[in-house]
Enzyme design. Structure first.
Site, PDB file in Angstrom:
ATOM      1  N   THR A  18       0.807  -1.225   0.000  1.00  7.86           N
ATOM      2  CA  THR A  18       0.000   0.000   0.000  1.00  7.86           C
ATOM      3  C   THR A  18       0.836   1.269   0.000  1.00  7.86           C
ATOM      4  O   THR A  18       0.345   2.347  -0.312  1.00  7.86           O
ATOM      5  CB  THR A  18      -0.930   0.033   1.239  1.00  7.86           C
ATOM      6  N   ARG A  19       2.097   1.144   0.396  1.00 10.06           N
ATOM      7  CA  ARG A  19       2.933   2.358   0.430  1.00 10.06           C
ATOM      8  C   ARG A  19       4.417   1.983   0.342  1.00 10.06           C
ATOM      9  O   ARG A  19       4.771   0.797   0.347  1.00 10.06           O
ATOM     10  CB  ARG A  19       2.660   3.162   1.713  1.00 10.06           C
ATOM     11  N   LEU A  65       0.338  -9.219   9.839  1.00 12.54           N
ATOM     12  CA  LEU A  65       1.297 -10.298  10.128  1.00 12.54           C
ATOM     13  C   LEU A  65       1.563 -10.473  11.621  1.00 12.54           C
ATOM     14  O   LEU A  65       2.159 -11.460  12.036  1.00 12.54           O
ATOM     15  CB  LEU A  65       2.624 -10.045   9.387  1.00 12.54           C
ATOM     16  N   ASN A  90       7.363  -8.226   1.362  1.00 17.26           N
ATOM     17  CA  ASN A  90       7.934  -6.889   1.555  1.00 17.26           C
ATOM     18  C   ASN A  90       7.622  -6.296   2.928  1.00 17.26           C
ATOM     19  O   ASN A  90       8.446  -5.579   3.494  1.00 17.26           O
ATOM     20  CB  ASN A  90       7.406  -5.961   0.452  1.00 17.26           C
ATOM     21  N   TYR A 155      16.087  -6.060  14.771  1.00 19.03           N
ATOM     22  CA  TYR A 155      15.812  -5.911  13.334  1.00 19.03           C
ATOM     23  C   TYR A 155      16.819  -6.733  12.530  1.00 19.03           C
ATOM     24  O   TYR A 155      16.446  -7.492  11.633  1.00 19.03           O
ATOM     25  CB  TYR A 155      15.898  -4.430  12.968  1.00 19.03           C
ATOM     26  N   THR A 158      16.160 -10.398  12.550  1.00 17.80           N
ATOM     27  CA  THR A 158      15.051 -10.839  11.679  1.00 17.80           C
ATOM     28  C   THR A 158      15.507 -10.849  10.224  1.00 17.80           C
ATOM     29  O   THR A 158      15.169 -11.749   9.462  1.00 17.80           O
ATOM     30  CB  THR A 158      13.791  -9.952  11.808  1.00 17.80           C
ATOM     31  N   LYS A 159      16.272  -9.839   9.830  1.00 18.55           N
ATOM     32  CA  LYS A 159      16.663  -9.742   8.421  1.00 18.55           C
ATOM     33  C   LYS A 159      17.777 -10.746   8.090  1.00 18.55           C
ATOM     34  O   LYS A 159      17.808 -11.289   6.983  1.00 18.55           O
ATOM     35  CB  LYS A 159      17.087  -8.311   8.077  1.00 18.55           C
TER      36      LYS A 159
HETATM   37  P1  NAD Z   1       6.809   1.338   5.120  1.00 13.68           P
HETATM   38  O1  NAD Z   1       6.673   1.493   6.573  1.00 13.68           O
HETATM   39  O2  NAD Z   1       6.660   2.525   4.232  1.00 13.68           O
HETATM   40  O3  NAD Z   1       5.833   0.192   4.601  1.00 13.68           O
HETATM   41  C1  NAD Z   1       5.750  -1.013   5.288  1.00 13.68           C
HETATM   42  C2  NAD Z   1       4.605  -1.827   4.758  1.00 13.68           C
HETATM   43  O4  NAD Z   1       4.476  -2.953   5.612  1.00 13.68           O
HETATM   44  C3  NAD Z   1       3.277  -1.070   4.788  1.00 13.68           C
HETATM   45  O5  NAD Z   1       2.555  -1.306   3.595  1.00 13.68           O
HETATM   46  C4  NAD Z   1       2.539  -1.700   5.972  1.00 13.68           C
HETATM   47  O6  NAD Z   1       1.147  -1.797   5.738  1.00 13.68           O
HETATM   48  C5  NAD Z   1       3.149  -3.079   6.036  1.00 13.68           C
HETATM   49  N1  NAD Z   1       3.087  -3.583   7.405  1.00 13.68           N
HETATM   50  C6  NAD Z   1       3.531  -2.986   8.530  1.00 13.68           C
HETATM   51  N2  NAD Z   1       3.190  -3.727   9.617  1.00 13.68           N
HETATM   52  C7  NAD Z   1       2.535  -4.803   9.139  1.00 13.68           C
HETATM   53  C8  NAD Z   1       1.911  -5.922   9.750  1.00 13.68           C
HETATM   54  N3  NAD Z   1       1.842  -6.061  11.081  1.00 13.68           N
HETATM   55  N4  NAD Z   1       1.313  -6.832   8.958  1.00 13.68           N
HETATM   56  C9  NAD Z   1       1.319  -6.697   7.615  1.00 13.68           C
HETATM   57  N5  NAD Z   1       1.868  -5.655   6.967  1.00 13.68           N
HETATM   58  C10 NAD Z   1       2.471  -4.728   7.736  1.00 13.68           C
HETATM   59  O7  NAD Z   1       8.221   0.640   4.907  1.00 13.68           O
HETATM   60  P2  NAD Z   1       9.234   0.567   3.677  1.00 13.68           P
HETATM   61  O8  NAD Z   1      10.342   1.471   3.990  1.00 13.68           O
HETATM   62  O9  NAD Z   1       8.551   0.673   2.378  1.00 13.68           O
HETATM   63  O10 NAD Z   1       9.785  -0.920   3.923  1.00 13.68           O
HETATM   64  C11 NAD Z   1       9.421  -2.043   3.158  1.00 13.68           C
HETATM   65  C12 NAD Z   1      10.398  -3.167   3.464  1.00 13.68           C
HETATM   66  O11 NAD Z   1      11.728  -2.735   3.156  1.00 13.68           O
HETATM   67  C13 NAD Z   1      10.428  -3.578   4.934  1.00 13.68           C
HETATM   68  O12 NAD Z   1      10.574  -4.976   5.024  1.00 13.68           O
HETATM   69  C14 NAD Z   1      11.655  -2.880   5.479  1.00 13.68           C
HETATM   70  O13 NAD Z   1      12.205  -3.572   6.575  1.00 13.68           O
HETATM   71  C15 NAD Z   1      12.560  -2.928   4.271  1.00 13.68           C
HETATM   72  N6  NAD Z   1      13.615  -1.896   4.265  1.00 13.68           N
HETATM   73  C16 NAD Z   1      13.316  -0.569   4.154  1.00 13.68           C
HETATM   74  C17 NAD Z   1      14.346   0.360   4.120  1.00 13.68           C
HETATM   75  C18 NAD Z   1      14.107   1.852   3.984  1.00 13.68           C
HETATM   76  O14 NAD Z   1      15.065   2.622   4.053  1.00 13.68           O
HETATM   77  N7  NAD Z   1      12.891   2.311   3.765  1.00 13.68           N
HETATM   78  C19 NAD Z   1      15.679  -0.071   4.219  1.00 13.68           C
HETATM   79  C20 NAD Z   1      15.932  -1.417   4.331  1.00 13.68           C
HETATM   80  C21 NAD Z   1      14.892  -2.327   4.335  1.00 13.68           C
END
Ligand code: NAD
Length: 249
Positions: A18-19, A65, A90, A155, A158-159
């Protein structure tokens, strides 16, 4: 002839679509012709997004989740699908806290959302993929799957765990043409990054990155698109780190 990625006829699930990075991945898969099912946590938002969507290839479904019953329901939904070709795990959350200050509830919450979730969904999807002799799974990990720093214990665990899962699923399912990889984003400019960091923070972090800037979500989505496409027929169990060189210095 120009190389084109064509996902017409493929069905994909993107959790947390969604985002942020997930939305960008969903957009890329849609552009390539796939039918995409995105998950989000809030029922009200999901209902609204389904009402607003004008693309017949795009739909939304609720998934939390952190809730076992929600994951059970979602796995039953996957079992009921005609087929699933692509799964992008994701969705994920981050809590920054040093080990001595971390409470067990936060530890368990992160393990459940970031690690148990991808395990359960991959299990459900692979039941279908292995029978169908086709599947592409991409787990979104992080630079904190290869390096760490204070405050990242939960974190990072988990990763890093997600990489173990990725590699093991890859060796178990390779014979069924189910390829499982991870994409590890570096610092990516999502709405959340802008709201949780000051302009000075963003500048300071950018200076630590060899490319001198943070990534756009689309740059993560391009990596995912390649791995789930037919351009990838022999890469499995790998971790594609997209970080502008951050983890190499
Ligand atoms: P974000 O917070 O913008 O989006 C996270 C998404 O996960 C949202 O759509 C949300 O609805 C969903 N989510 C959150 N809690 C949830 C739950 N309990 N059950 C189901 N869905 C859930 O985050 P993002 O930055 O777009 O991150 C996406 C992925 O990339 C994540 O796994 C994050 O760990 C990883 N990541 C992000 C970055 C960064 O800099 N943004 C860096 C490294 C890794």
């Amino acid at each position: 002839m120009a190389v084109q990625i064509d996902l017409t006829g493929k069905t994909a699930i993107v959790t947390g679509g969604t985002r942020g990075i997930g939305k960008s991945i969903a957009d890329k898969l849609l552009e390539a012709g796939a039918k995409v099912i995105c998950t989000g946590t809030k029922l009200k938002e999901i209902t609204h997004l389904n009402e607003e969507s004008t693309n017949p290839n795009l739909s939304y479904i609720q998934l939390d989740l952190s809730s076992t019953s929600s994951v059970d329901q979602f796995c039953a939904f996957i079992s009921g699908m005609d087929k699933i070709d692509i799964l992008v795990n994701n969705a994920g959350i981050n809590i920054i806290s040093e080990v001595l200050e971390t409470n067990i509830m936060d530890y368990q919450k992160l393990q459940k959302i970031n690690l148990e979730g991808p395990f359960r969904l991959s299990q459900a999807a692979a039941q279908k993929m292995t029978k169908n002799n086709y599947g592409r799974i991409v787990n979104i990990a992080s630079i904190w799957s290869v390096v760490t720093r204070p405050g990242r214990s939960v974190y990072a665990s988990t990763k890093m765990g997600l990489l173990g899962l990725t590699k093991t699923m890859s060796v178990e399912w390779a014979k069924h043409n189910v390829l499982v990889n991870a994409v590890s984003p570096g610092f990516t400019l999502t709405e959340l990054t802008y709201t949780t960091n000051t302009k000075e923070d963003l500048e300071r972090i950018s200076n630590l990155i060899p490319q001198n800037r943070m990534a756009q979500p689309e740059e993560m989505a391009n990596g995912v698109l390649f791995l789930v496409s037919d351009l990838n027929s022999y890469i499995s169990g790998q971790n594609l780190v997209i970080d502008g060189g951050y983890t190499d210095v």
